[in-house]
Write an enzyme that holds these catalytic residues in place. Structure first.
Site, PDB file in Angstrom:
ATOM      1  N   SER A   1       1.088  -1.117  -0.003  1.00 39.01           N
ATOM      2  CA  SER A   1      -0.135   0.005  -0.096  1.00 39.01           C
ATOM      3  C   SER A   1       0.803   1.306  -0.067  1.00 39.01           C
ATOM      4  O   SER A   1       2.201   1.157   0.202  1.00 39.01           O
ATOM      5  CB  SER A   1      -0.765  -0.010   1.302  1.00 39.01           C
ATOM      6  OG  SER A   1      -0.054   0.372   2.370  1.00 39.01           O
ATOM      7  N   LEU A  16       2.745  -1.106   5.311  1.00 38.06           N
ATOM      8  CA  LEU A  16       2.434   0.267   5.627  1.00 38.06           C
ATOM      9  C   LEU A  16       3.638   1.336   5.446  1.00 38.06           C
ATOM     10  O   LEU A  16       4.527   1.018   6.174  1.00 38.06           O
ATOM     11  CB  LEU A  16       1.805   0.315   6.900  1.00 38.06           C
ATOM     12  CG  LEU A  16       1.124   1.417   7.545  1.00 38.06           C
ATOM     13  CD1 LEU A  16       0.208   1.982   6.674  1.00 38.06           C
ATOM     14  CD2 LEU A  16       0.514   1.132   9.186  1.00 38.06           C
ATOM     15  N   ILE A  47       7.008  -2.730   7.573  1.00 42.25           N
ATOM     16  CA  ILE A  47       6.825  -1.193   7.353  1.00 42.25           C
ATOM     17  C   ILE A  47       7.794  -0.660   6.148  1.00 42.25           C
ATOM     18  O   ILE A  47       8.904  -1.223   5.847  1.00 42.25           O
ATOM     19  CB  ILE A  47       7.546  -0.555   8.573  1.00 42.25           C
ATOM     20  CG1 ILE A  47       6.820  -0.975   9.853  1.00 42.25           C
ATOM     21  CG2 ILE A  47       7.408   0.948   8.574  1.00 42.25           C
ATOM     22  CD1 ILE A  47       5.441  -0.697   9.957  1.00 42.25           C
ATOM     23  N   LYS A  48       7.074   0.098   5.393  1.00 42.61           N
ATOM     24  CA  LYS A  48       8.030   0.648   4.166  1.00 42.61           C
ATOM     25  C   LYS A  48       8.657   2.028   4.613  1.00 42.61           C
ATOM     26  O   LYS A  48       8.118   2.915   5.155  1.00 42.61           O
ATOM     27  CB  LYS A  48       6.798   1.109   3.149  1.00 42.61           C
ATOM     28  CG  LYS A  48       6.204  -0.180   2.394  1.00 42.61           C
ATOM     29  CD  LYS A  48       5.134   0.279   1.355  1.00 42.61           C
ATOM     30  CE  LYS A  48       5.860   0.732   0.053  1.00 42.61           C
ATOM     31  NZ  LYS A  48       4.643   0.860  -1.069  1.00 42.61           N
ATOM     32  N   ILE A  49       9.789   1.695   4.038  1.00 41.35           N
ATOM     33  CA  ILE A  49      10.902   2.889   4.378  1.00 41.35           C
ATOM     34  C   ILE A  49      11.545   3.319   3.110  1.00 41.35           C
ATOM     35  O   ILE A  49      12.133   2.477   2.492  1.00 41.35           O
ATOM     36  CB  ILE A  49      11.946   2.572   5.377  1.00 41.35           C
ATOM     37  CG1 ILE A  49      11.327   2.323   6.892  1.00 41.35           C
ATOM     38  CG2 ILE A  49      13.056   3.671   5.582  1.00 41.35           C
ATOM     39  CD1 ILE A  49      12.143   1.855   7.836  1.00 41.35           C
TER      40      ILE A  49
END
Length: 965
Positions: free
Chosen positions: A60, A125, A156-158
């Site tokens: 997402s 996310l 977790i998107k970084i």
């Protein structure tokens, strides 16, 4: 690390073809979906994708959430409840919504996580895009979101920025799963891979179970080709790169770059340092291919899936590409093929003077900005929806039908809901219609997403136009290539600092001359727009204006004033290349002309006009999401409208009468083409009625549907009252409220969906046009004969009186002669109009110049017939209606009574390179079309005026008045 040995799936001859998406898993590649919204999860659709397609994960981002929130009703109740709390700002409201969706999706994917032993089953996310260049803040946010979601199968998107990579390493060391995003460069990818190893080592030192850490490196693909191909084009034009070298590189760099990154993956995760961790159960950080939707219509729509299939990889696929690959993808091991060729491609790029570092740096910077802009729009959408409740696209349609019709419409909607027909439409299931070639014509479903992901060429075009000091833009096209542009011109008007728009879609010599008289030939930009590239009218328009521009500024400069919009490989592409056109923009072969408004056929002229494209396309995408496959039929605005149109057609209400607010009045002309050409065939059809003035309810018969498109900020009390009266009288009325002119983009998509749905209910193919070609063939016969003999075949009128001639075919002539009380113009016209029966429609077809005076005269005639005969009436100017309503007139129900109006041309114009003139072409078109009407046993009469058209029309008005008296 898995072996890279190629796998060849086996299939029994008697077995049904295996799902191509599922087959990717057999090559070691996991399929993830680049999409999320609440109804995808709540309706069971996500579970179905896992079960039937082998889906193994989801990603997402703010842009996806923004469209899900702005373009659907999924979040209406939750937003209302969160807003009532009063202690949450937009960011906090968004997080509440997102976290709930991520948790629910993670729960659905948990069995995949368990079955694959933590290799797949993840949902991503994103940390706030505002933190892309803030290391410590990114670390803190990753920790907070990880804790808030509370699911092991979360990533977790970084972003892979210089500041994001150390944050990623730190949180991996704390046991948090991470999807590192926005990776374009091979060297940056290598830093990310090594940071992952360092993070896993740090976690191991704390005694953590390294087997539970998971990460992917999101390596972006198609955006690279979008930028590189533009740079190559620029260097070809400047002569810095020869054409053959440049063309050989186009569409190759992104895949080559990805293949070499994968070689780095193998090397890094094959060395001794990693093996020490692997022995303790650590998982490699797989490369995830992102941005895999094809942006260039010249390439296959599944190019970036098929060319990057290999073990230990993930492909996160946007919905349109996902459906396309399921439909016609060919899985095979490709990732490790032609690696040496990939190296040669990158070397050739450098030799061509294009720095890959500059490309990837720009894409990274642009990517961060795009995510920030998406987050801004997301928060804006949250604020709007929290305060207003309903999204613009989903709840601005209402309707009132007689009880019996409403019951049947509800039954149709329930059928679509019960039998998953919305999903089948998006999956391009031809069995929804006639099981012919329908699946090949649904490219318009994904075009908005593709355009938004590939705005760079349009931005560059806008900059060129701004710096080129062009005063005018002339669109040379027909049908779908011109009508959308006309809507945008008349709706948005002239933007200061941008060219004035002119549209030529007529072969009438006076019309051609009128356009030329309004422009400065030396300062104009000409867009030649033709999907097939072989359509007669755009070709002769090009011949004429190219010659005039050559005469004005010289042959060397002429081509620089022309842009082509056409399908790849067309004749027009060859002409444009030969004549040195400024640009060639490609259409999508799987999008028919009347569905092309949001493709390059509409967007390229919109760019030159000065329309805010991101805003325009964002508006369109709201409707795309409102009509998405996961939206139930009874909440889907396109499906509801289509169910009304199709069901009422089947009950005999086959005249769609369109009323619009003045500010969006020309939308009706575009709808005419979409509806008539899509549905008018096999003796069936919805006959669109545009620009009829509103009358008292008793004037209308029981064969009508009324569609009222109202521009909300500009109320029209008189028109509102008239439509209210229609409702009260029991006529079926559909109302659509358009909040601002940018929502015209939403109507393009809503009505495309609705027309496709109506076609299914009518049991016809809404994507072909079998009867349009008939007129073209007859026209071609006549123009070919003129080229050989220098004249058209002689014809004799059935009557001539006072300078006006009547023509028709023998069968119609006999019928008229038999019923006419006297052999006068009035007598023949009275006999012709007497053939109109209840349930019929009357169409005036004017092969004369389209101007205000002529339209007023013909409108007077149509309304006189409407009021006297109480039937629906249509008005079209030729030859443009041949590419619009002409299909329905010839292929639809035999309920039309036609009055064709032709004239002598006061002054003709030559077509350069041909013997025939524009006047001859127009004459051939009118005669050819009339012949086809006659061949189809239509009730048709042709009135031929002299060279003084205004005087002839005045006389015709009087004759019609007498004939009706």
């Amino acid at each position: 690390m898995s072996s890279s040995t190629e796998v060849t799936p086996r299939q029994s001859v008697s077995e049904a073809p295996e799902n191509p998406l599922k087959m990717l898993n057999r090559f070691g590649q996991s399929v993830w979906l680049d999409y999320i919204r609440r109804s995808l999860i709540s309706t069971g659709e996500l579970a179905r994708l896992i079960r039937e397609d082998g889906l193994r994960g989801m990603t997402s981002n703010p842009a996806i959430f923004e469209k899900a929130i702005a373009g659907s009703t999924d979040y209406a109740q939750a937003l209302t409840e969160l807003e009532k709390r009063g202690d949450l700002d937009a960011t906090q409201i968004y997080e509440q919504l997102a976290i709930r969706d991520i948790q629910d999706a993670a729960d659905v994917l948990r069995p995949v996580y368990d079955q694959t032993k933590r290799r797949d089953g993840y949902v991503s996310l994103e940390v706030s895009p505002y933190l892309a260049h803030k290391t410590q803040e990114t670390i803190e946010e990753a920790r907070r979101l990880w804790k808030a979601v509370g699911r092991e199968n979360l990533m977790i998107k970084i972003p892979g920025t210089p500041e994001g990579i150390p944050a990623f390493q730190q949180v991996i060391g704390e046991g948090i799963n991470v999807n590192v995003t926005l990776l374009f460069a091979q060297d940056v990818y290598e830093r990310v891979a090594r940071a992952y190893i360092a993070g896993v080592e740090a976690f191991a030192k704390t005694g953590g179970d390294v087997g539970r850490i998971a990460s992917v490196a999101s390596f972006f693909v198609s955006r690279i080709d979008s930028l590189v191909d533009t740079l190559i084009d620029e260097r070809i034009k400047k002569g810095a790169v020869d054409k053959a070298t440049g063309n050989a590189l186009q569409g190759k760099v992104a895949i080559a770059n990805a293949k070499l990154a994968y070689q780095s993956y193998k090397q890094i995760f094959g060395d001794a340092r990693w093996q020490a961790l692997a022995q303790r159960g650590a998982q490699t950080q797989r490369v995830l291919w992102a941005s895999t939707g094809t942006k260039n219509p010249a390439f296959s729509d599944v190019l970036y899936i098929e060319e990057l299939i290999g073990p230990d990889t993930v492909n996160t696929i946007p919905p349109a590409t996902y459906d396309a690959f399921r439909d016609h993808g060919h899985p095979r091991a490709t990732l490790e093929k032609d690696v040496e060729a990939a190296r040669q491609t990158m070397a050739a790029l450098a030799k061509a003077g294009i720095s890959m570092k500059e490309v990837t740096d720009k894409l990274t910077d642009d990517g961060v900005k795009l995510f920030e802009e998406a987050f801004d729009k997301l928060l804006e959408a949250v604020n709007k929806r929290a305060k207003k409740g309903a999204p613009s696209g989903a709840k601005n349609l209402s309707y009132k039908l007689p009880a019996d019709l409403d019951k049947e419409v509800q039954s149709a909607i329930e059928d679509w809901k019960k039998n998953d027909k919305v999903k089948r439409l998006w999956a391009r299931d031809a069995s929804l219609w006639t099981n012919a070639d329908e699946s090949k014509w649904l490219g318009w479903l994904g075009v908005v997403e593709d355009q938004l992901a590939n705005l760079t060429p349009f931005k560059r075009l806008a900059e060129e136009v701004a710096s080129g000091q062009f005063t005018d833009m002339v669109l040379l096209g027909m049908g779908g290539s011109s009508l959308c542009v006309e809507v945008l011109d008349l709706t948005f008007g002239h933007f200061v600092g941008h060219p004035q728009v002119h549209i030529l879609d007529s072969t009438d010599p006076a019309q051609v001359r009128a356009v030329e008289s309004q422009i400065d030939l030396s300062k104009s930009l000409y867009i030649v727009s033709s999907k097939s590239g072989s359509t007669l009218e755009p070709n002769i328009f090009k011949q004429y204006f190219f010659e005039r521009v050559k005469q004005t500024i010289g042959e060397a400069e002429a081509g620089k004033r022309f842009i082509a919009v056409t399908d790849p490989g067309s004749k027009l592409q060859q002409v444009a290349e030969r004549d040195g056109f400024r640009h060639i923009f490609f259409g999508v072969p799987s999008i028919g002309g009347r569905y092309s408004a949001l493709s390059n056929f509409g967007i390229v002229p919109a760019t030159v006009q000065g329309i805010d494209l991101p805003k325009f396309l964002d508006s369109a995408e709201e409707m795309v999401h409102a009509c998405a496959s996961v939206v139930p039929a009874d909440q889907n605005p396109g499906v509801i409208l289509g169910a009304i149109l199709g069901t009422l057609h089947n009950r005999g209400r086959d005249k769609v009468t369109i009323f619009t607010s003045p500010g969006i009045s020309d939308l009706g002309a575009w709808l005419e083409q979409l509806i008539a050409e899509s549905t008018g065939k096999e003796g069936k059809g919805l006959i669109p009625v545009d620009r009829e003035h509103l009358a008292a309810p008793e004037v209308y018969g029981s064969d009508r549907i009324f569609a009222y498109l109202r521009l909300a900020p500009a109320p029209d009390a008189k028109q509102d009252a008239a439509v209210d009266a229609l409702e009260k009288a029991g006529h079926p009325v559909v109302r659509i409220s358009v909040a601002d002119i940018y929502q015209v983009a939403q109507e393009f998509f809503r009505w495309e969906i609705a027309t496709a749905v109506a076609g299914s209910i009518m049991r016809i193919n809404p994507f072909n046009q079998p009867d349009v070609e008939a007129s073209k063939i007859e026209t071609r016969k006549l123009t070919d004969e003129y080229e050989k003999k220098g004249s058209l075949p002689a014809e004799s009128p059935v009557l001539e009186e006072g300078g006006i001639k009547l023509f028709t075919d023998p069968k119609n002539a006999a019928a008229l002669k038999q019923s006419a009380k006297d052999s006068t113009l009035v007598g023949y016209l009275r006999a012709h109009l007497a053939r109109i029966k209840p349930g019929d429609y009357f169409a005036v077809l004017g092969f004369i110049q389209m101007n205000n005076a002529h339209e007023t005269a013909l409108q007077t005639i149509r309304h006189a017939v409407r009021d006297n005969k109480r039937v629906a009436t249509c008005l079209g100017f030729g030859p443009r209606f041949l590419h619009s309503t002409g299909q329905a007139y010839k292929g639809g129900p035999n309920s039309g009574v036609f009055l064709q109006v032709t004239c002598d041309d006061a002054s003709d114009l030559p077509v350069p390179g041909q013997k025939y003139t524009f006047g001859i072409v127009k004459a051939a078109q009118s005669r050819g079309d009339f012949q086809v009407l006659a061949d189809r046993n239509r009730r048709a009469l042709r009135v031929h005026l002299g060279a003084d058209v205004n005087a002839g029309l005045a006389k015709l008005q009087d004759l019609i008045k007498q004939a009706l008296s």
